[in-house]
Design a protein around this motif. Structure first.
Motif, PDB file in Angstrom:
ATOM      1  N   GLN A   1      27.395  51.016  27.379  1.00 33.55           N
ATOM      2  CA  GLN A   1      26.503  49.851  27.389  1.00 33.55           C
ATOM      3  C   GLN A   1      26.963  48.804  28.402  1.00 33.55           C
ATOM      4  N   LEU A   2      27.127  49.257  29.664  1.00 34.24           N
ATOM      5  CA  LEU A   2      27.520  48.401  30.774  1.00 34.24           C
ATOM      6  C   LEU A   2      26.393  48.347  31.802  1.00 34.24           C
ATOM      7  N   ASP A   3      26.303  47.207  32.505  1.00 34.19           N
ATOM      8  CA  ASP A   3      25.265  47.044  33.537  1.00 34.19           C
ATOM      9  C   ASP A   3      25.877  46.269  34.698  1.00 34.19           C
ATOM     10  N   THR A   4      26.132  46.962  35.811  1.00 30.50           N
ATOM     11  CA  THR A   4      26.763  46.325  36.974  1.00 30.50           C
ATOM     12  C   THR A   4      25.754  45.994  38.071  1.00 30.50           C
ATOM     13  N   SER A   5      24.468  46.015  37.729  1.00 34.21           N
ATOM     14  CA  SER A   5      23.427  45.854  38.765  1.00 34.21           C
ATOM     15  C   SER A   5      23.360  44.449  39.321  1.00 34.21           C
ATOM     16  N   ASN A   6      23.823  43.437  38.593  1.00 32.88           N
ATOM     17  CA  ASN A   6      23.763  42.051  39.071  1.00 32.88           C
ATOM     18  C   ASN A   6      25.021  41.769  39.885  1.00 32.88           C
ATOM     19  N   SER A   7      24.905  41.912  41.213  1.00 31.42           N
ATOM     20  CA  SER A   7      26.076  41.788  42.086  1.00 31.42           C
ATOM     21  C   SER A   7      26.681  40.387  42.050  1.00 31.42           C
ATOM     22  N   ALA A   8      25.840  39.350  41.897  1.00 34.18           N
ATOM     23  CA  ALA A   8      26.364  37.980  41.860  1.00 34.18           C
ATOM     24  C   ALA A   8      27.276  37.791  40.638  1.00 34.18           C
ATOM     25  N   MET A   9      26.778  38.254  39.480  1.00 36.56           N
ATOM     26  CA  MET A   9      27.593  38.134  38.264  1.00 36.56           C
ATOM     27  C   MET A   9      28.884  38.957  38.378  1.00 36.56           C
ATOM     28  N   MET A  10      28.772  40.169  38.916  1.00 34.02           N
ATOM     29  CA  MET A  10      29.963  41.020  39.031  1.00 34.02           C
ATOM     30  C   MET A  10      30.982  40.406  39.986  1.00 34.02           C
ATOM     31  N   SER A  11      30.492  39.792  41.070  1.00 32.78           N
ATOM     32  CA  SER A  11      31.405  39.135  42.005  1.00 32.78           C
ATOM     33  C   SER A  11      32.144  38.002  41.330  1.00 32.78           C
ATOM     34  N   THR A  12      31.386  37.211  40.530  1.00 34.06           N
ATOM     35  CA  THR A  12      32.026  36.110  39.802  1.00 34.06           C
ATOM     36  C   THR A  12      33.090  36.637  38.845  1.00 34.06           C
ATOM     37  N   GLY A  13      32.752  37.688  38.107  1.00 34.37           N
ATOM     38  CA  GLY A  13      33.708  38.257  37.156  1.00 34.37           C
ATOM     39  C   GLY A  13      34.961  38.773  37.843  1.00 34.37           C
ATOM     40  N   LEU A  14      34.796  39.474  38.986  1.00 33.90           N
ATOM     41  CA  LEU A  14      35.952  40.022  39.693  1.00 33.90           C
ATOM     42  C   LEU A  14      36.820  38.926  40.304  1.00 33.90           C
ATOM     43  N   VAL A  15      36.168  37.883  40.854  1.00 35.15           N
ATOM     44  CA  VAL A  15      36.932  36.772  41.419  1.00 35.15           C
ATOM     45  C   VAL A  15      37.745  36.079  40.324  1.00 35.15           C
ATOM     46  N   MET A  16      37.138  35.847  39.160  1.00 29.86           N
ATOM     47  CA  MET A  16      37.863  35.217  38.055  1.00 29.86           C
ATOM     48  C   MET A  16      38.974  36.143  37.544  1.00 29.86           C
ATOM     49  N   GLY A  17      38.732  37.449  37.603  1.00 30.35           N
ATOM     50  CA  GLY A  17      39.794  38.384  37.233  1.00 30.35           C
ATOM     51  C   GLY A  17      40.973  38.277  38.173  1.00 30.35           C
ATOM     52  N   LEU A  18      40.692  38.115  39.494  1.00 31.72           N
ATOM     53  CA  LEU A  18      41.776  37.934  40.452  1.00 31.72           C
ATOM     54  C   LEU A  18      42.519  36.624  40.199  1.00 31.72           C
ATOM     55  N   VAL A  19      41.764  35.569  39.803  1.00 32.50           N
ATOM     56  CA  VAL A  19      42.412  34.301  39.441  1.00 32.50           C
ATOM     57  C   VAL A  19      43.370  34.524  38.274  1.00 32.50           C
ATOM     58  N   ALA A  20      42.905  35.275  37.284  1.00 32.11           N
ATOM     59  CA  ALA A  20      43.766  35.577  36.132  1.00 32.11           C
ATOM     60  C   ALA A  20      45.003  36.333  36.578  1.00 32.11           C
ATOM     61  N   ALA A  21      44.833  37.314  37.484  1.00 29.29           N
ATOM     62  CA  ALA A  21      45.970  38.103  37.962  1.00 29.29           C
ATOM     63  C   ALA A  21      46.979  37.222  38.693  1.00 29.29           C
ATOM     64  N   VAL A  22      46.477  36.298  39.534  1.00 25.37           N
ATOM     65  CA  VAL A  22      47.371  35.393  40.266  1.00 25.37           C
ATOM     66  C   VAL A  22      48.140  34.494  39.297  1.00 25.37           C
ATOM     67  N   LEU A  23      47.457  33.981  38.275  1.00 24.79           N
ATOM     68  CA  LEU A  23      48.121  33.109  37.295  1.00 24.79           C
ATOM     69  C   LEU A  23      49.145  33.876  36.464  1.00 24.79           C
ATOM     70  N   VAL A  24      48.828  35.119  36.089  1.00 26.47           N
ATOM     71  CA  VAL A  24      49.800  35.947  35.358  1.00 26.47           C
ATOM     72  C   VAL A  24      51.026  36.192  36.230  1.00 26.47           C
ATOM     73  N   GLU A  25      50.789  36.495  37.510  1.00 26.77           N
ATOM     74  CA  GLU A  25      51.904  36.714  38.439  1.00 26.77           C
ATOM     75  C   GLU A  25      52.755  35.455  38.560  1.00 26.77           C
ATOM     76  N   ALA A  26      52.108  34.299  38.689  1.00 24.26           N
ATOM     77  CA  ALA A  26      52.847  33.039  38.800  1.00 24.26           C
ATOM     78  C   ALA A  26      53.660  32.778  37.543  1.00 24.26           C
ATOM     79  N   SER A  27      53.059  33.042  36.387  1.00 25.78           N
ATOM     80  CA  SER A  27      53.783  32.794  35.131  1.00 25.78           C
ATOM     81  C   SER A  27      55.023  33.689  35.033  1.00 25.78           C
ATOM     82  N   TRP A  28      54.956  34.913  35.581  1.00 23.31           N
ATOM     83  CA  TRP A  28      56.110  35.814  35.548  1.00 23.31           C
ATOM     84  C   TRP A  28      57.266  35.254  36.366  1.00 23.31           C
ATOM     85  N   TRP A  29      56.946  34.740  37.580  1.00 26.65           N
ATOM     86  CA  TRP A  29      57.988  34.164  38.435  1.00 26.65           C
ATOM     87  C   TRP A  29      58.529  32.864  37.847  1.00 26.65           C
TER      88      TRP A  29
END
Length: 798
Positions: A740-768
């Motif tokens: 039950q996934l729908d990736t057809s909305n590229s704008a929404m998917m881009s937002t989700g992936l960018v925020m995921g990268l933000v989360a990854a950067v913050l997790v990396e920073a918290s580790w250091w």
């Protein structure tokens, strides 16, 4: 001499006692029956929570969202299979390593399993034998029994006919026979023998830490869960089935369904792996002890040197003819019904006595006095023992010179007496005997391993200090001059010496025990290896007692680990297994705590904003597959050789709390940015959920990449495979439809992936930042030789 001809029970008498239940029945070696294992793995608190949520989801008719129910089957099946395998391994090894008493019956003496001893059986005792049931002495030959494990009384008790002996005590000198008066549960220490082979997870820092984490999770689960239920069921415009699915989607990921499973599985696999190397783990918690060891106290004989000895030379003194010396030694051998290894080697060299003498009095060898003696009719009293105990002057110096070459040196002398408080009195030196001990070919490599792993090895031996020093010097790994323990006549001297030196000779059994305690008082986790009866007290008090399989039955009974193949070289892999289990459990705990934290915070934010939960149960199920479930299983099996350190809970919290908070907040912000809750029942709601899920997965998988450090190529491949699996799930039409996934909305998917990268950067920073604040080494890559030397895990990450 004990009357070994004493008649025992007949076969008919034994059969009658077995029929009456008067047999030495003991609990199961591995603690739990098959039925108990199945019940304890199926009826768990976590399975109960998941089962209730499964019923709730099934009422909505959405079968795909009930996929998390497979966790109940998986948790139970994996736990049952691994514990049954461990039980089978443990039981088969316990039979091999178990001491079997010598029982006298009408048809003759035979060694029998302890469970086959019946009431009134006659059992023989020899030095090192454990008393397996309560009984009464019926024959004694200078018999001395140590009951300190039961009574705390340090001095061995001389036993005579009519005296009682208690199960759990052990013979230190002499021999005898006793009749079983209490068997099974009636015996004084019936549980001691059972505990020696019991497969249980006793209290440990690891278990206490996991319980603390589970309590923390429970405190999160209850209020957040209740609030989620209320909010999801009272949202306006939400169908009841959608509300139930949202509620289940919020609660399922908060349950740490795999943490307890992975922990028990890692311990069980540790038992199985060690079993394949002929290592019997008699307590499950011993595996944790392996990981924490930083000092190994090893006896020289049977540990650094091989079990057998060879008589290299016999040097007559005072112009005594060599044949006369050989005849005395041969008679000493013939007079001892249970000769030790030294006397056996001498007997092999001198053969049968040319003139057989009649013994009238005898003093068996003990580690405390370090000599034995026999009085012969018409031939006087003769002693054989340590030259530095029995001689002075030129003879003692000559013996020291021989010992400095690595020989075990004994003095043969004629004494005033062998019995009484003043024995042996004056000793006339007759001969020196040099025994050759061969150093184990793998001893050097084993000691080098411990040195490289920052584990200190201390050689604690009853032999002459110069002899011990010669052996350790030849190995070239253990540094420092040998210390004669007879000079350590105060607790303060002993404590300082054991902290500053690594080689000790002429150590008494009580001093071995005191050295172990002194090291523990200085904050060390101590493993003690031994095979003789003189090692029992130290083995019992050590954090980890390691006995040799061919050692005295008493040592095997009190040790937590038995090396059935007698190979000291097995210890590195034993220690490595403990470190692998403990380090990987800590690594896996980071993943599960992170998941619970971000699930709880996300659910709380949904409650506070009073919006529908963004995910369906199937979404959180697939999130757990590749960010936690499969990686946790693989990481729990990986090599890991970092020594465990205190502070398990604090280290896990330092990673799990900030990482979980970052993933939760970024995921919820993504949900709000995409208009979460405003597209109910429309295709856009699925697109919002899909994009928000992408943010969650990117962040959560980056937590996996942090926990997997220091990197090896296999761990990089694991993280890459997790990302690749999610890309495939999102982009393949049939999986997208199934989940039950729908990736057809590229704008929404881009937002989700960018925020995921933000989360990854913050997790990396918290580790250091965590590494900087808490002084933890932030290692990205494992050492170059990690493929051959198991290396670190989460303990190194702080």
């Amino acid at each position: 001499m004990p009357d070994t001809q004493t008649p025992g029970l007949t076969a008919a008498e034994v059969a009658q006692r077995v029929a009456d239940g008067r047999v030495n029945t003991l609990p199961s070696r591995s603690g739990r029956t098959v039925g108990q294992i199945v019940r304890d793995n199926v009826f768990t608190r976590i399975n109960a929570i998941l089962a209730v949520l499964l019923v709730v989801v099934l009422t909505t008719g959405s079968w795909i969202n009930a996929a998390f129910g497979l966790l109940i089957i998986a948790n139970s099946a994996i736990g049952i299979i691994q514990e049954l395998r461990a039980k089978q391994t443990l039981d088969s090894l316990a039979v091999v390593g178990e001491a079997q008493p010598l029982v006298h019956r009408a048809e003759g003496a035979q060694r029998l399993p302890r469970e086959q001893v019946v009431l009134d059986d006659i059992i023989e005792l020899a030095p090192g034998d454990q008393v397996v049931v309560d009984g009464e002495i019926i024959s004694a030959d200078y018999l001395e029994v140590d009951e300190s494990l039961l009574t705390g009384e340090a001095d061995p008790e001389a036993k005579h006919v009519g005296d009682s002996v208690m199960s759990g005590s052990f013979t230190v000198a002499g021999s005898g026979l006793y009749r079983a008066t209490k068997v099974g549960a009636d015996a004084y220490a019936a549980q001691l023998a059972a505990e020696a082979s019991k497969f249980t997870l006793v209290h440990s820092e690891l278990q206490a830490g996991i319980n603390k984490i589970l309590r923390f999770i429970t405190w999160l689960l209850i209020p957040v869960g209740l609030a989620t239920i209320v909010v999801q069921l009272t949202l306006p415009g939400v169908a009841w089935n959608d509300a139930l699915l949202g509620m289940a989607g919020a609660l399922v990921p908060m349950v740490p369904e795999g943490l307890v499973l992975i922990t028990s599985m890692a311990f069980a696999l540790g038992v199985i792996r060690l079993g394949r190397q002929k290592v019997l783990v008699q307590e499950l918690a011993a595996i944790e002890g392996l990981a924490r060891v930083d000092v190994v106290c090893a006896d020289k004989t049977g540990t650094l040197t091989e079990q057998g000895m060879r008589c290299q030379r016999i040097i007559p003194l005072a112009e005594t003819p060599e044949p006369a010396v050989h005849n005395v030694l041969a008679n000493l051998m013939a007079a001892d019904p249970h000769p030790n290894a030294s006397l056996t080697a001498i007997g092999d060299a001198v053969g049968e006595p040319s003139q057989r003498w009649t013994p009238t009095q005898r003093a068996p060898f003990t580690s405390a006095k370090k000599w034995s003696g026999v009085e012969f009719e018409g031939q006087g009293s003769w002693v054989l023992g340590a030259p530095d105990i029995l001689a002075t002057g030129a003879v003692a110096s000559q013996a020291e010179e021989l010992a400095s070459g690595g020989l075990r040196v004994l003095l043969l002398g004629k004494s005033d007496t062998v019995t009484g408080e003043n024995a042996p009195g004056g000793v006339e030196a007759v001969a020196l005997v040099g025994l050759e001990q061969r150093v184990r070919p793998d001893a050097r490599a084993t000691l080098e391993y411990f040195r490289d792993q920052d584990v200190t090895v201390k050689v604690i031996s009853g032999d002459n200090a110069r002899s011990v020093g010669a052996v350790t010097s030849a190995l070239g790994v253990i540094t420092g001059d040998p210390v004669d323990a007879r000079t350590l006549d105060t607790p303060e001297k002993l404590s300082e010496a054991v902290a500053d030196h690594n080689v000790f000779g002429r150590v008494t059994p009580d001093q071995k025990r005191a050295m172990v305690i002194a090291l523990q008082q200085r904050g060390h986790t101590v493993a003690m290896t031994g095979d003789g009866v003189n090692d029992v007290l130290a083995l019992k008090d050590a954090d980890l007692g390691v006995a040799m399989g061919s050692g005295a039955p008493a040592t095997r009974a009190v040790a937590k680990i038995v090396l059935l193949d007698d190979r000291f070289a097995t210890l590195p892999s034993v220690v490595g297994e403990g470190r692998r289990v403990l380090g990987n459990i800590e690594r896996v705990a980071n993943l599960f705590l992170t998941k619970t934290v971000y699930s709880a915070i996300l659910a709380l934010l949904v409650v506070l904003w009073r919006v529908p939960f963004p995910f369906l149960p199937i979404h959180v199920t697939i999130t757990g597959w590749f960010t936690i479930g499969i990686p946790a299983f693989l990481l729990s099996l990986a090599p890991n050789n970092e020594r465990a350190r205190p502070g398990f809970v604090q280290r896990v919290m330092r990673i799990g709390l900030p990482a979980g908070g970052i993933v939760a907040v970024t995921t919820f912000v993504t949900y709000l940015i995409l208009g979460g809750g405003h597209h109910l029942g429309t295709p856009e709601s699925t697109q919002v959920s899909t994009a928000t899920l992408a943010c969650l997965i990117v962040g959560a998988t980056w937590v996996l990449s942090v926990v997997a450090r220091p990197y090896q190529w296999s761990r990089i491949a694991l993280v890459a495979a997790a990302y690749a699996a999610y890309v495939a799930i999102f982009l393949m039409p049939w999986t997208a439809h199934l989940f039950q996934l729908d990736t057809s909305n590229s704008a929404m998917m881009s937002t989700g992936l960018v925020m995921g990268l933000v989360a990854a950067v913050l997790v990396e920073a918290s580790w250091w930042i965590r590494a900087k604040v808490f002084g933890a080494p932030a290692r990205l890559w494992a050492p170059r030789d990690a493929a051959t030397t198991p290396e670190g895990g989460s303990p190194a990450q702080g």
